[in-house]
Write a protein that holds these residues in place. Structure first.
Motif, short mmCIF file in Angstrom:
data_model
loop_
_atom_site.label_atom_id
_atom_site.label_comp_id
_atom_site.label_asym_id
_atom_site.label_seq_id
_atom_site.Cartn_x
_atom_site.Cartn_y
_atom_site.Cartn_z
N GLU A 54 5.72 1.55 -5.84
CA GLU A 54 5.27 0.31 -6.80
C GLU A 54 5.22 -0.95 -5.84
N ASN A 55 6.19 -1.02 -4.84
CA ASN A 55 6.02 -2.15 -3.88
C ASN A 55 4.82 -2.10 -3.20
N GLU A 60 -0.50 -4.29 -2.22
CA GLU A 60 -1.93 -3.95 -2.02
C GLU A 60 -2.85 -4.82 -2.77
N PHE A 61 -2.12 -4.88 -4.10
CA PHE A 61 -3.29 -6.00 -4.99
C PHE A 61 -3.17 -7.41 -4.65
N ASN A 67 -7.42 -11.31 0.94
CA ASN A 67 -8.27 -10.88 1.91
C ASN A 67 -9.58 -11.19 1.89
N SER A 68 -10.13 -12.27 2.23
CA SER A 68 -11.49 -12.83 2.21
C SER A 68 -12.42 -12.27 3.53
N HIS A 69 -13.62 -12.22 3.56
CA HIS A 69 -14.33 -11.86 4.63
C HIS A 69 -13.90 -12.78 5.76
N SER A 70 -13.71 -13.89 5.68
CA SER A 70 -13.06 -14.83 6.71
C SER A 70 -12.12 -14.26 7.42
N SER A 97 5.80 -10.12 -1.92
CA SER A 97 5.07 -8.95 -1.99
C SER A 97 5.25 -8.22 -0.48
N VAL A 98 5.18 -9.12 0.47
CA VAL A 98 5.20 -9.00 1.99
C VAL A 98 6.83 -8.27 2.14
#
Length: 642
Positions: A54-55, A60-61, A67-70, A97-98
């Motif tokens: 679950e973590n 991941e979500f 996480n953008s393209h930049s 989350s980290v």
């Protein structure tokens, strides 16, 4: 709490190494085996496995969302920040989350080190760290004005360094910051600055805990070192070598010293102090990292700052440099407690050493210049006399110099403490005795300055003998000693030398003045009878008047070119002369200057001055006019012209 619900199985075997290597794998130690526990069935995952899965899914979500393209670009271009006011809740979730992902990775390393889940978690962690790395950079850059050392140092007392120990406290920090934002009594600069520091601290703790300290530290050092270097440049601090300083003319170097003196207090109390506070706040989780970061960003600038006085002290020493050397010493000495506190790390001990060496070199300079100054006084070989017996240039120069030294009595006392006073050549006992048994001279600097004055007074004694007229020699000594006493009274020397010293030398001034009167007007007094009212023959009366006229005119004509610059001393001498001579002359004049001599044809040429005339003549003395006397031809008019 989740980790406490499950005890991981132990087989007594060391788990195989993970195919993914990073810093955190080396810092984790699995629990000691307590017995054999049958492994969970792959079809029925344990509760801990479910929590770890679950973590990873939660991480991941959230991580993928941001996480953008930049982020794929290695450059730190502007990104939509997690840590702005609109995304505060998301920032908390991201850091949470980290932390959860990190726990999952530790579990997988122990129990499923070759699973695809570990590779997936490692990839997510790398993505998250890259994101936090850019967030860290952007916060440092965008809040540059709010994280300047002055802003940080002014409210440093509100947040003691190391007040948070884990980035899990980020949520508590945010709640506190939000409540502060609602408090209008806190300035905006402080609110923004505190929030930025809390964000930086949370990111730094997350990256350090995940094994990405190197990336975080590198960004911090580059940005903050450039800020220190730029601030020192704007303060006027230059990186000058000894060779460059040595080649400078004194006028140019003095300007550099003034610039440095204007910069040093701001540099220590604001710039380096603020940077130390910021570094302690951001990296509160690790003492080693705090030290490493602060040492690297501050050492070079601090060495340039504190090395300047030491280089100045190595240059040629001349009396006119004394006061700038004292200014440099005073500045470093006054700031030493702050210097010692700010650069307290072992890795910054060289900064403390340079500051201490500067104090040592500067104090050595001062001692050398004091010795050279006394020697220069003793070796003064000027043979010229001052017209009219006025104040000698040596007296003015030495006393002005010593009066300025008295303004630095505090630091001079520290410098000469334990430095014995050695007398290079013998002084007259009457002078040297004034240094002994002087209760008011309890400090070493008091004795040292009194000694310099004595050296000068002995030199003036020698210069007094250059006058051919003994009376003028005494007047010269009276004038110069009066100037010395006046300078002492008008400066801090009065508190250093004490009232006894002043009274003793005032008595000496009066003694010199009395000697002048005795030597300068002895012929005038000798021309009058001892008993001016006693009956004496007419011929002797005439002889007394003739001698008086001659002696008075000779003394007056000669002394019209003599000077007494000090108004009080001038009035005292005139008053004393009037009291010495006029009462005797008045009695003699009233007894024999009247009808008894009027029968003689030359009466007007015999009695040239009335008692009032004498006072009028003396009133014009000691201005250095140099005019001669033309006496009146009639005593009845009682006047004179020039």
């Amino acid at each position: 709490m989740r980790t406490n619900f499950y005890k991981p199985p132990s087989t007594g075997m060391t788990p195989p190494a993970s195919p993914v290597h990073h810093t955190w794998t080396n810092s984790y130690k699995p629990p000691s085996p307590t017995g054999m526990t049958p492994p969970a069935s792959p079809l029925h995952p344990t509760f801990s496995e479910s929590l770890m899965e679950e973590n990873i899914e939660v991480a991941e979500f959230i991580i993928t969302k941001w996480n953008s393209h930049s982020n794929k670009d290695s450059s730190y271009r502007n990104i939509a920040s997690l840590f702005n006011n609109n995304n505060r809740e998301e920032a908390k979730q991201y850091l949470s989350s980290v932390k959860g992902l990190q726990k999952a990775m530790k579990y997988l390393v122990l129990h499923q080190s070759s699973s695809e889940k570990l590779v997936r978690a490692q990839t997510l962690m790398q993505t998250a760290m890259k994101r936090l790395e850019k967030e860290f950079y952007q916060i440092l850059k965008s809040n540059r004005d709010y994280l300047d050392p002055e802003s940080v140092s002014t409210h440093s007392s509100t947040r003691p360094s190391g007040s948070r120990s884990s980035f899990s406290d980020f949520e508590e920090d945010e709640c506190e910051n939000e409540s502060r934002d609602e408090d209008d009594s806190i300035p905006e600069v402080e609110r923004v600055s505190l929030a930025a520091m809390a964000d930086l601290r949370a990111i730094a703790e997350a990256m350090i805990s995940a094994g990405y300290a190197k990336e975080c530290i590198k960004i911090y050092k580059i940005i903050r070192k450039s800020i220190i270097d730029e601030a020192l440049y704007h303060l006027g601090v230059e990186r000058l070598t000894f060779q460059q300083i040595q080649k400078m003319d004194w006028e140019v170097l003095e300007v550099k010293i003034k610039n440095w003196l204007n910069a040093i207090k701001m540099a220590v109390k604001t710039l380096f102090f603020g940077e130390r506070i910021l570094c302690d706040q951001v990296f509160s989780v690790s003492a080693a990292i705090r030290e490493s970061c602060f040492a690297e960003i501050s050492k070079e600038g601090a060495l340039a700052l504190f090395g300047f006085p030491e280089n100045v002290a190595k240059c040629k020493k001349t009396p006119e440099k004394m006061f700038r050397i004292l200014d440099l010493y005073e500045a470093v000495s006054d700031l030493w407690p702050e210097i010692e506190s700010i650069f307290s790390f072992e890795s910054t001990s060289i900064v403390r050493s340079v500051a201490v060496n500067s104090l040592i070199k500067l104090s050595d300079d001062v001692r050398t210049m004091l010795t050279d100054f006394a020697t220069a006084i003793q070796k003064d070989s000027s043979k010229s006399t001052v017209p009219g017996g006025g104040v000698h240039p040596l007296t003015r120069y030495v006393m002005n110099y010593i009066a300025f030294l008295a303004d630095y009595s505090g630091i001079l006392s520290d410098i000469v403490e334990g430095w014995p006073l050695t007398i290079p050549s013998p002084l007259p006992q009457s002078y040297y005795g004034s240094l002994d048994n002087e209760e008011s001279m309890s400090s070493p600097i008091s004795v040292r300055l009194a000694w310099l004055i004595l050296v000068m007074l002995c030199k003036l004694d020698g210069k007094a003998t250059m006058y051919k007229d003994v009376a003028l020699s005494y007047l010269f000594l009276a004038n110069n000693l009066q100037y010395v006493v006046g300078k002492v009274r008008q400066s801090n020397l009065k508190f250093l030398l004490g009232d006894n010293w002043v009274m003793k030398h005032e008595l000496q001034v009066r003694q010199y003045a009395s000697n002048y009167e005795r030597m300068g007007w002895s012929k005038v007094l000798a021309s009058l009878p001892e008993n001016p009212t006693a009956e004496i023959p007419v011929n002797r009366v005439k002889d007394h008047f003739r001698k008086f006229n001659s002696a008075f005119e000779e003394a007056y004509t000669k002394q019209t070119s003599w000077v007494v610059p000090d108004p009080k001393l001038r009035d005292d001498i005139k008053t004393s002369l009037v009291r010495r001579i006029i009462p005797i002359y008045k009695e003699f004049y009233e007894t024999y200057g009247g009808m008894q001599l009027r029968k003689e044809m030359w009466v007007e040429s015999l009695v040239r001055y009335t008692p009032d005339d004498l006072g009028n003549y003396w009133s014009d003395l000691f201005y250095g006019s140099g005019s001669s006397v033309i006496v009146s031809s009639s005593p009845s008019r009682g006047g004179r012209s020039r």
